[in-house]
Design a protein around this motif. Structure first.
Motif, mmCIF file in Angstrom:
data_model
loop_
_atom_site.group_PDB
_atom_site.id
_atom_site.type_symbol
_atom_site.label_atom_id
_atom_site.label_comp_id
_atom_site.label_asym_id
_atom_site.label_seq_id
_atom_site.Cartn_x
_atom_site.Cartn_y
_atom_site.Cartn_z
ATOM 1 N N LYS A 12 19.553 8.494 4.732
ATOM 2 C CA LYS A 12 20.312 8.259 3.491
ATOM 3 C C LYS A 12 21.596 9.071 3.535
ATOM 4 O O LYS A 12 21.593 10.204 4.025
ATOM 5 N N LEU A 13 22.670 8.485 3.009
ATOM 6 C CA LEU A 13 23.921 9.233 2.851
ATOM 7 C C LEU A 13 24.209 9.248 1.357
ATOM 8 O O LEU A 13 24.336 8.189 0.740
ATOM 9 N N ARG A 14 24.275 10.450 0.787
ATOM 10 C CA ARG A 14 24.455 10.560 -0.675
ATOM 11 C C ARG A 14 25.891 10.938 -0.990
ATOM 12 O O ARG A 14 26.392 11.945 -0.493
ATOM 13 N N ILE A 15 26.525 10.117 -1.817
ATOM 14 C CA ILE A 15 27.909 10.408 -2.227
ATOM 15 C C ILE A 15 27.862 10.622 -3.730
ATOM 16 O O ILE A 15 27.369 9.769 -4.463
ATOM 17 N N LYS A 16 28.312 11.783 -4.159
ATOM 18 C CA LYS A 16 28.255 12.065 -5.601
ATOM 19 C C LYS A 16 29.560 12.741 -6.003
ATOM 20 O O LYS A 16 29.932 13.778 -5.447
ATOM 21 N N SER A 17 30.240 12.125 -6.938
ATOM 22 C CA SER A 17 31.512 12.694 -7.364
ATOM 23 C C SER A 17 31.316 13.458 -8.676
ATOM 24 O O SER A 17 30.329 13.261 -9.381
ATOM 25 N N LYS A 18 32.289 14.315 -8.979
ATOM 26 C CA LYS A 18 32.168 15.092 -10.227
ATOM 27 C C LYS A 18 32.551 14.236 -11.436
ATOM 28 O O LYS A 18 32.203 14.549 -12.557
ATOM 29 N N ALA A 19 33.304 13.162 -11.170
ATOM 30 C CA ALA A 19 33.786 12.338 -12.291
ATOM 31 C C ALA A 19 33.367 10.883 -12.101
ATOM 32 O O ALA A 19 32.992 10.474 -10.992
ATOM 33 N N THR A 20 33.481 10.080 -13.150
ATOM 34 C CA THR A 20 33.189 8.644 -13.069
ATOM 35 C C THR A 20 34.171 7.984 -12.094
ATOM 36 O O THR A 20 35.382 8.164 -12.211
ATOM 37 N N GLN A 21 33.648 7.253 -11.135
ATOM 38 C CA GLN A 21 34.497 6.571 -10.157
ATOM 39 C C GLN A 21 34.599 5.079 -10.439
ATOM 40 O O GLN A 21 35.567 4.430 -10.082
ATOM 41 N N ALA A 22 33.540 4.542 -11.057
ATOM 42 C CA ALA A 22 33.519 3.082 -11.266
ATOM 43 C C ALA A 22 32.743 2.772 -12.540
ATOM 44 O O ALA A 22 31.998 3.620 -13.051
ATOM 45 N N TYR A 23 32.935 1.563 -13.021
ATOM 46 C CA TYR A 23 32.175 1.112 -14.187
ATOM 47 C C TYR A 23 31.340 -0.094 -13.800
ATOM 48 O O TYR A 23 31.713 -0.868 -12.915
ATOM 49 N N VAL A 24 30.217 -0.247 -14.501
ATOM 50 C CA VAL A 24 29.503 -1.520 -14.441
ATOM 51 C C VAL A 24 29.953 -2.254 -15.695
ATOM 52 O O VAL A 24 29.793 -1.750 -16.810
ATOM 53 N N LEU A 25 30.575 -3.415 -15.506
ATOM 54 C CA LEU A 25 31.062 -4.187 -16.655
ATOM 55 C C LEU A 25 30.171 -5.387 -16.916
ATOM 56 O O LEU A 25 29.601 -5.968 -15.989
ATOM 57 N N ASP A 26 30.064 -5.759 -18.176
ATOM 58 C CA ASP A 26 29.399 -7.001 -18.565
ATOM 59 C C ASP A 26 30.389 -8.122 -18.241
ATOM 60 O O ASP A 26 31.464 -8.215 -18.852
#
Ligand SMILES: Cc1cc2nc3c(=O)[nH]c(=O)nc-3n(C[C@H](O)[C@H](O)[C@H](O)COP(=O)(O)OP(=O)(O)OC[C@H]3O[C@@H](n4cnc5c(N)ncnc54)[C@H](O)[C@@H]3O)c2cc1C
Length: 368
Positions: free
Chosen positions: A77-91
């Motif tokens: 597994k490669l885990r990428i975790k940012s301190k801030a929101t990078q993307a949104y899930v949109l309806d």
């Protein structure tokens, strides 16, 4: 000059808005009776930076915020975790509806329940005062009616929504590579909230598997079924994504944008940001054509200059990972982790522009 846009998907509607705001006479035709119809067939993961560039007020369509991703290959597994929101899930239905009202507010006319057929399209384009834009998606009638070159590869997709899930991290998306369940694409789990998620998979049309078959096999995967747990599937949908740009996207007074042109990131299948960005270029060229006689073919050179390198790099990366077996993918993840890829991607990861990321990577290497 009149502009007829075929297709009231997000890209067609964004183009209509851009053109109408610049003063053009624009009509958008779609066979659907509502722009929300079929929106559930696709996902809505969009980078925050890309959305800012798109210029649509998407805030009421936000379902979830994403700050991380986990890439799975075999046991690695490669885990990428940012301190801030990078993307949104949109309806996606809400996004389509917002795009329609913004286009109409700018002055575009949106005619639903009006599918355009080949003969009608040919008659329209025969009048030199008309400009016809095919924004009619992956299986474009406009592209086939006017003999545009074909798209060499498509991904067949199947995705489903689940309820009563228990997400370990409801702000991180999981991507599963080299699973053996599909051909030349990956599977994903995207959380809508801590108890709702979507599970999906894509498989290349070059393989011998249907997307529903790939999906069924993917749900049986040990790791995937453990993550899904007791969650209940509520609905499933099949669709299609083009994986490469057409070699030509302008012919006389006919242009193609969005999925119809194949302006999609081959690595992930994301097409909204690039499609909408190319639509902005199309709007500018169409207006300059009307005002100063600039040739419509300028659209082709301008969008390729702005986004062609990134789209080609996405395609090359897709080809690279698609040709790797599970063992090589596991090894790549292991080595990448050793070289600090998790920290680098957490800080500099860019969902849309691999060329920008590559430049940063090289600069960092030179600076050391
Ligand atoms: C499973 C899946 C997941 C995805 N996930 C993402 C994601 O997370 N992020 C992202 O950015 N992108 C994603 N995409 C891709 C994204 O959905 C497309 O790139 C985007 O919808 C393209 O928009 P478009 O307006 O070009 O085409 P479409 O959305 O396909 O719209 C085309 C429109 O044209 C209409 N039409 C077709 N033929 C005619 C005709 N002859 N006459 C009139 N109307 C016609 C159709 O009814 C349709 O409304 C995903 C796609 C799939 C399938």
């Amino acid at each position: 000059m009149r502009v007829t846009i075929v297709g009231a998907g997000v890209v067609g509607l964004m183009l209509a808005k851009d053109l109408a705001s610049l003063g053009a006479d624009v009509q958008v035709y779609d066979g659907k009776s509502s722009v929300e119809d079929g929106a559930e067939k696709a996902s809505g993961i969009l980078s925050k930076s890309g959305l800012a560039h798109m210029g649509v007020d998407y805030r009421n369509a936000i379902v979830n915020e994403l700050d991380g991703a986990v890439l799975h290959a075999g046991r690695e597994k490669l885990r990428i975790k940012s301190k801030a929101t990078q993307a949104y899930v949109l309806d996606r239905a809400a996004l389509a509806s917002i795009c329609k009202s913004e286009a109409e507010k700018a002055g575009a006319k949106v005619r639903l329940g009006s599918r355009m057929e080949r003969q009608e399209l040919k008659e329209l384009a025969a009048d030199g005062d008309n400009i016809v834009v095919g924004a009619d998606g992956a299986v474009s009638t406009v592209a086939s009616a006017f003999g545009f070159p074909p798209i060499g590869e498509y991904v067949l997709t199947y995705k489903a929504e689940y309820e009563e899930a228990e997400a370990e991290d409801s702000h991180s998306v999981d991507l599963f590579f080299a699973t053996g369940h599909s051909h030349r694409f990956f599977g994903w789990i995207a959380p809508y909230s801590s108890y709702e998620l979507e599970l999906g998979i894509g498989t290349s049309d070059r393989g011998k598997r249907s997307s529903s078959d790939a999906f069924h096999s993917f749900t049986k995967d040990k790791e995937v079924s453990a993550m899904i747990g007791e969650a209940k599937m509520v609905a499933g949908h099949a669709s299609i994504i083009p994986l490469e740009a057409r070699r030509m996207t302008v012919r006389g007074n006919v242009l193609l944008v969005g999925d119809a042109a194949g302006q999609v990131k081959a690595t992930t299948g994301g097409g909204i940001i690039f499609g909408a960005s190319c639509a902005k270029i199309a709007a500018g060229v169409i207006m300059r054509h009307a005002e100063r006689g600039v040739p419509l073919s300028t659209y082709e050179s301008e969008w390729r200059k702005a986004y062609g390198a990134d789209l080609k790099l996405h395609r090359a990366l897709h080809n690279y990972y698609s040709n790797m077996g599970p063992g090589s993918f596991e090894a790549l993840i292991k080595v990448s982790r050793l070289f600090g890829a998790e920290a680098f991607l957490s800080k500099y990861g860019d969902m849309d522009s691999p060329t920008k990321m590559l430049k940063r990577f090289l600069l960092r290497g030179l600076a050391k």
